[in-house]
Scaffold this active site. Structure first.
Site, mmCIF file in Angstrom:
data_model
loop_
_atom_site.group_PDB
_atom_site.id
_atom_site.type_symbol
_atom_site.label_atom_id
_atom_site.label_comp_id
_atom_site.label_asym_id
_atom_site.label_seq_id
_atom_site.Cartn_x
_atom_site.Cartn_y
_atom_site.Cartn_z
ATOM 1 N N GLU A 95 -0.234 -9.377 -0.699
ATOM 2 C CA GLU A 95 -1.660 -9.724 -0.563
ATOM 3 C C GLU A 95 -2.334 -9.760 -1.932
ATOM 4 O OE1 GLU A 95 -2.231 -6.631 2.531
ATOM 5 O OE2 GLU A 95 -3.222 -8.239 3.629
ATOM 6 N N GLY A 115 0.698 -5.127 1.051
ATOM 7 C CA GLY A 115 -0.428 -5.203 0.118
ATOM 8 C C GLY A 115 -0.001 -5.798 -1.223
ATOM 9 N N ALA A 170 0.853 -1.189 0.000
ATOM 10 C CA ALA A 170 0.000 0.000 0.000
ATOM 11 C C ALA A 170 0.894 1.245 0.000
ATOM 12 C CB ALA A 170 -0.886 -0.015 1.234
ATOM 13 N N GLU A 197 3.784 -5.362 7.454
ATOM 14 C CA GLU A 197 2.853 -4.376 8.025
ATOM 15 C C GLU A 197 3.090 -4.138 9.510
ATOM 16 O OE1 GLU A 197 2.063 -6.672 5.840
ATOM 17 O OE2 GLU A 197 0.500 -6.000 4.471
HETATM 18 C C1 LIG Z 1 -10.359 2.515 9.463
HETATM 19 C C2 LIG Z 1 -9.840 1.252 8.881
HETATM 20 C C3 LIG Z 1 -9.133 1.519 7.636
HETATM 21 C C4 LIG Z 1 -8.529 0.291 7.107
HETATM 22 C C5 LIG Z 1 -7.948 0.628 5.801
HETATM 23 C C6 LIG Z 1 -7.134 -0.503 5.343
HETATM 24 C C7 LIG Z 1 -6.540 -0.207 4.018
HETATM 25 C C8 LIG Z 1 -5.206 -0.801 3.909
HETATM 26 C C9 LIG Z 1 -5.249 -2.215 3.510
HETATM 27 C C10 LIG Z 1 -4.129 -2.886 3.355
HETATM 28 C C11 LIG Z 1 -2.907 -2.337 3.805
HETATM 29 C C12 LIG Z 1 -1.774 -2.885 3.426
HETATM 30 C C13 LIG Z 1 -0.639 -2.440 4.199
HETATM 31 C C14 LIG Z 1 0.628 -2.273 3.419
HETATM 32 O O1 LIG Z 1 0.850 -2.707 2.352
HETATM 33 S S1 LIG Z 1 1.659 -1.329 4.267
HETATM 34 C C15 LIG Z 1 3.055 -1.245 3.227
HETATM 35 C C16 LIG Z 1 3.834 -2.502 3.304
HETATM 36 N N1 LIG Z 1 5.057 -2.309 2.614
HETATM 37 C C17 LIG Z 1 6.176 -2.031 3.234
HETATM 38 O O2 LIG Z 1 6.243 -1.951 4.424
HETATM 39 C C18 LIG Z 1 7.373 -1.803 2.358
HETATM 40 C C19 LIG Z 1 8.046 -0.540 2.758
HETATM 41 N N2 LIG Z 1 9.183 -0.278 1.926
HETATM 42 C C20 LIG Z 1 10.374 -0.890 2.117
HETATM 43 O O3 LIG Z 1 10.560 -1.754 2.932
HETATM 44 C C21 LIG Z 1 11.487 -0.433 1.234
HETATM 45 O O4 LIG Z 1 11.224 0.871 0.843
HETATM 46 C C22 LIG Z 1 11.685 -1.319 -0.008
HETATM 47 C C23 LIG Z 1 10.384 -1.440 -0.787
HETATM 48 C C24 LIG Z 1 12.191 -2.705 0.412
HETATM 49 C C25 LIG Z 1 12.746 -0.648 -0.932
HETATM 50 O O5 LIG Z 1 13.916 -0.404 -0.184
HETATM 51 P P1 LIG Z 1 15.114 0.474 -0.804
HETATM 52 O O6 LIG Z 1 15.445 -0.021 -2.134
HETATM 53 O O7 LIG Z 1 16.170 0.506 0.238
HETATM 54 O O8 LIG Z 1 14.532 1.926 -1.021
HETATM 55 P P2 LIG Z 1 13.891 2.932 0.014
HETATM 56 O O9 LIG Z 1 13.466 2.253 1.241
HETATM 57 O O10 LIG Z 1 14.792 4.096 0.149
HETATM 58 O O11 LIG Z 1 12.548 3.372 -0.742
HETATM 59 C C26 LIG Z 1 12.606 4.094 -1.963
HETATM 60 C C27 LIG Z 1 11.518 5.128 -1.940
HETATM 61 O O12 LIG Z 1 10.251 4.465 -1.978
HETATM 62 C C28 LIG Z 1 9.427 4.922 -0.930
HETATM 63 N N3 LIG Z 1 8.558 3.809 -0.522
HETATM 64 C C29 LIG Z 1 8.934 2.553 -0.294
HETATM 65 N N4 LIG Z 1 7.868 1.807 0.009
HETATM 66 C C30 LIG Z 1 6.805 2.611 -0.032
HETATM 67 C C31 LIG Z 1 5.407 2.420 0.178
HETATM 68 N N5 LIG Z 1 4.890 1.237 0.479
HETATM 69 N N6 LIG Z 1 4.608 3.489 0.068
HETATM 70 C C32 LIG Z 1 5.096 4.704 -0.259
HETATM 71 N N7 LIG Z 1 6.411 4.949 -0.489
HETATM 72 C C33 LIG Z 1 7.243 3.908 -0.375
HETATM 73 C C34 LIG Z 1 10.416 5.329 0.153
HETATM 74 O O13 LIG Z 1 9.843 6.228 1.040
HETATM 75 C C35 LIG Z 1 11.506 5.949 -0.676
HETATM 76 O O14 LIG Z 1 11.064 7.229 -1.044
HETATM 77 P P3 LIG Z 1 12.003 8.489 -0.795
HETATM 78 O O15 LIG Z 1 13.255 8.225 -1.544
HETATM 79 O O16 LIG Z 1 11.205 9.627 -1.310
HETATM 80 O O17 LIG Z 1 12.237 8.551 0.659
#
Ligand SMILES: CCCCCCCC/C=C\C=C\CC(=O)SCCNC(=O)CCNC(=O)[C@H](O)C(C)(C)COP(=O)(O)OP(=O)(O)OC[C@H]1O[C@@H](n2cnc3c(N)ncnc32)[C@H](O)[C@@H]1OP(=O)(O)O
Length: 719
Positions: free
Chosen positions: A103, A100, A61, A123
């Site tokens: 998922e 997500g 997500a 998550e």
């Molecule tokens: C009231 C009830 C409401 C209920 C609503 C429910 C609705 C929700 C339903 C489902 C929810 C699902 C939950 C999720 O999916 S949560 C997200 C899970 N994903 C993660 O945790 C992954 C997070 N990211 C990482 O671990 C890393 O970034 C990785 C993808 C492994 C890449 O690593 P690396 O190559 O080292 O690069 P960076 O970490 O520097 O990331 C690069 C840039 O990308 C941005 N980023 C990464 N992941 C996300 C993301 N998921 N969303 C937005 N942005 C993301 C990161 O910030 C970096 O950006 P920047 O360079 O600008 O800092």
């Protein structure tokens, strides 16, 4: 966004397009919904492949959307529609499928992964659970024990491990999308019922109740007050005990609680804070994106005590050639043995060969003549460090970066000992240096952006979270620790016990309370510094009362313990007693309690009842106040730097975001009001006097933490 193409005549290919990680933003979700409908409605299309652009399936997500109003098609019905599709849907997983993203793949009927891909449900690290059906589908696919492991830890697994679990159907070394397309053609007319994971029974081991109990106990023990790991266990238990639809309802309830909890907000703030610290800047205007590092091939470590050994291991494990220097023969022999042991144990854990051959040991400082970067880690004594820096400056090539692992001494004084002060920076590691993630990179007034960029890059290469900070006594971490420790001692003087103070701090979420932590690090360390500063032994001829220094309140309690040889764990006595020197099991010490009673009587201090709130507020708010001073002084560029330092270096509970985020959560006006209250009660304690920046932020309407930098800029420009 998502793109649609028809390949090989009969396969609809949906490509997620949302750089950098193809997160499931509203636009991407809308794209998937629309393109799935298109693929299902085209008669020529017999099967569908979903992939991500640029070799990345999906990072989950879009975390940035969580803070605001959510719009676009919701994830759960989107994934249900994919699972219910009448044509087979294959996920082509390259790079990552996280949260997500995984998922979504679990909603597909088949999963093909590249051998280098990693998948996981992280998550929990964001204060959430896999709330788009992940907590219900994963245990049905890979079994309860493996699902519990993945969901409660959030760990990423390799494609090979995922295949072993049955989480993916096939792995490939070739072009994953091509392989998935061929696969999709092959399964085009296969029945789909058995491929819909939500219809699978959740197979449980016979002792599943015991397993849940054990996992719940472990999670409660290690969570330090975090609620998401507990909710994760509850959600998987729902998968194991309820029909799918009811399990989904339970997942939704638990997710709603987490989603709106302060902990999720704190952890999501912290996710971005960790990335923000990489975008460092210096007051001169030098920045991460305009300052190029110089490559480091060969490094040296001077001084092989505890810190030097850990730093040597960290460098060697990351593949650097290291010259490790210790002038004392006996110490060198011991260090060699200890370093080899650490490398061997680490290599065994990681299943690789130990990097023993990366290190050359020596007793002579001349042996570092050709290295690119030196990290000095000798005893914390300015005169000694100055001498080492003079020697290094004479011995090393002119381009060598000279770094000090000092935990708080003046970097500028060291730089002044060298020919090229612009190449001198602090590299403050935390013990044990090969384990702890934090590195403070300290720039002095003469440090060049090149030196900072090089130290920051080296930190990254050895797996540290590096934070660039300015030069002042204690830098960021130890400077903020001072008022915290000071308040803890004052609380003892006023009637508290070490056990009570520690209990309150541990309930807050610290891995260890302040007194247990001091016993672990050794009380003599701070004592030596206070002795050197002329604080520990008041000179009666100077007329300094025991509990006052330069008009400020001072507690000599720590000094008095050291005078008794009570240095903490290593001597078996400190704020607690231990069975034997080196033991880690702290027990309350009746001697200490009598000692405190006598001390209070001697100084006519009347013990009063100190409650939970007073301990927390005085310890934490005085530390936070110092954090604001640090921001005001420009020692840290923003609150994120401080928060990352405290979570990674001082075991601040991550689910509380860090001290500055915590202040924002409590409310800056409340922090200000309580500091004013305590300062009024203790006017001889300057650390309780609210600082200018805190007042300014409150006067500006307590803006959200993301806006603090604007106020900080204004305050600094007025100084
Ligand atoms: C009231 C009830 C409401 C209920 C609503 C429910 C609705 C929700 C339903 C489902 C929810 C699902 C939950 C999720 O999916 S949560 C997200 C899970 N994903 C993660 O945790 C992954 C997070 N990211 C990482 O671990 C890393 O970034 C990785 C993808 C492994 C890449 O690593 P690396 O190559 O080292 O690069 P960076 O970490 O520097 O990331 C690069 C840039 O990308 C941005 N980023 C990464 N992941 C996300 C993301 N998921 N969303 C937005 N942005 C993301 C990161 O910030 C970096 O950006 P920047 O360079 O600008 O800092």
């Amino acid at each position: 966004m998502a793109q649609y193409t028809r390949v090989s005549g009969s396969v609809g290919l949906i490509t997620l397009q949302s750089p950098p990680v193809n997160a499931l933003s509203a636009a991407v979700r809308q794209g998937i919904v629309d393109l799935m409908q298109r693929a299902l409605s085209e008669p020529e299309v017999k099967s569908v492949v979903i992939c991500g652009q640029n070799g990345i399936f999906c990072g989950g997500a879009d975390i940035k959307e969580f803070g605001g109003q959510m719009s676009g098609p919701p994830l759960i019905p989107m994934i249900h529609a994919i699972e219910a599709a009448s044509k087979p849907v294959v996920a082509a997983i390259e790079g990552i499928a996280l949260g997500g993203g995984l998922e979504l793949a679990l909603g597909c009927h088949y999963r093909i992964a590249h051998s280098k891909a990693r998948v996981g449900l992280p998550e929990v690290t964001l204060g959430l659970l896999p709330g788009a059906g992940g907590s219900q589908r994963l245990p049905r696919l890979i079994g309860v024990p493996a699902a519990l492991d993945l969901i409660t830890t959030g760990r990423h697994v390799t494609a090979a491990e995922a295949l072993k679990f049955g989480l993916v159907d096939q792995i490939t070394d070739h072009n994953t999308v091509n392989v998935a397309v061929k696969f999709a053609q092959r399964v085009a007319d296969q029945p789909l019922d058995a491929r819909r994971i939500s219809t699978h029974p959740c197979l449980c081991p016979s002792d599943v109740a015991v397993l849940f109990e054990e996992v719940m106990q472990r999670v409660r023990r290690t969570a330090r007050g975090a609620i998401a790991p507990i909710a994760c266990v509850q959600a998987v238990r729902a998968a194991a005990t309820l029909p799918y639809n009811q399990g989904m309802e339970r997942e939704r309830e638990l997710m709603a609680t987490l989603f709106t909890s302060g902990q999720a907000r704190a952890l999501q703030y912290f996710f971005f804070a960790q990335r923000a610290v990489g975008r460092w800047s210096m007051p001169s205007g030098a920045r991460w994106d305009t300052s190029k590092p110089r490559p480091v091939h060969k490094a040296a470590v001077i001084g092989l005590g505890t810190m030097g050994r850990g730093i040597t291991v960290a460098l060697a494990q990351a593949g650097f050639s290291v010259v490790a220097v210790e002038t004392q023969e006996k110490q060198l022999m011991e260090a060699k043995q200890a370093i080899s042991g650490m490398l061997e144990r680490g290599a065994k854990r990681r299943g690789v060969a130990p990097a023993l051959d990366k290190i050359n040991y020596g007793r002579n400082i001349q042996s570092v003549a050709d290295v690119d970067l030196v990290i000095e880690a000798v005893f914390e004594d300015m005169a000694l460090k100055k001498k080492v820096f003079q020697q290094l400056s004479a011995v090393c090539k002119p381009s060598t970066f000279l770094c000090s692992n000092t935990s708080g001494l003046d970097i500028d004084q060291l730089a002044c000992q060298t020919r090229n002060p612009e190449l001198v920076v602090g590299m403050h590691f935390f013990a044990p240096a090969h384990v702890m993630k934090l590195l403070e990179v300290v720039y002095g007034p003469k440090s060049s952006p090149l030196a900072v960029a090089t130290a920051m890059q080296l930190g990254k290469k050895i797996g540290k979270v590096s934070v660039a900070v300015g030069n002042c006594r204690g830098f960021v971490g130890n400077r903020m620790l001072k008022p915290y420790l000071e308040q803890a001692l004052f609380l003892l003087e006023e009637g508290a016990t070490p056990e009570f103070v520690d209990q309150v701090l541990e309930e807050f979420g610290f891995a260890m309370g302040v007194f247990r932590m001091s016993d672990l690090s050794g009380l003599d360390v701070g004592w030596k510094v206070r002795l050197a500063d002329g604080l520990a032994m008041p000179d009666p001829t100077m007329g300094q009362p025991t509990r006052l220094r330069q008009g400020r309140r001072y507690s000599p309690l720590g000094d008095l313990l050291c005078e008794q040889g009570r240095f903490g764990q290593k001597t078996g006595r400190g704020w607690y007693q231990y069975d034997k020197p080196g033991s880690q099991v702290a027990k309350p010490d009746p001697w200490l309690h009598s000692f405190l009673d006598e001390y209070r009587a001697r100084h006519a201090l009347v013990a009063h009842r100190i409650d939970h709130q007073e301990v927390l507020e005085r310890c934490l708010y005085s530390m936070i106040n110092e954090g604001f001073r640090i921001l005001e002084d420009g020692i840290a560029a923003g609150p994120e730097d401080i928060d990352v330092i405290y979570v990674f270096g001082y075991s601040w509970p991550r689910h509380r975001g860090g001290p500055m985020f915590y202040a924002a959560t409590v409310g800056l006006n409340k922090v200000l009001e309580r500091l004013e209250h305590y300062y009024q009660a203790h006017p001889d304690v300057p650390s309780l006097q609210p600082c200018h920046l805190l007042r300014k932020l409150v006067a500006s309407g307590s803006p959200p933490i993301q806006k603090w930098r604007e106020v900080i800029k204004k305050v600094r420009s007025q100084l």
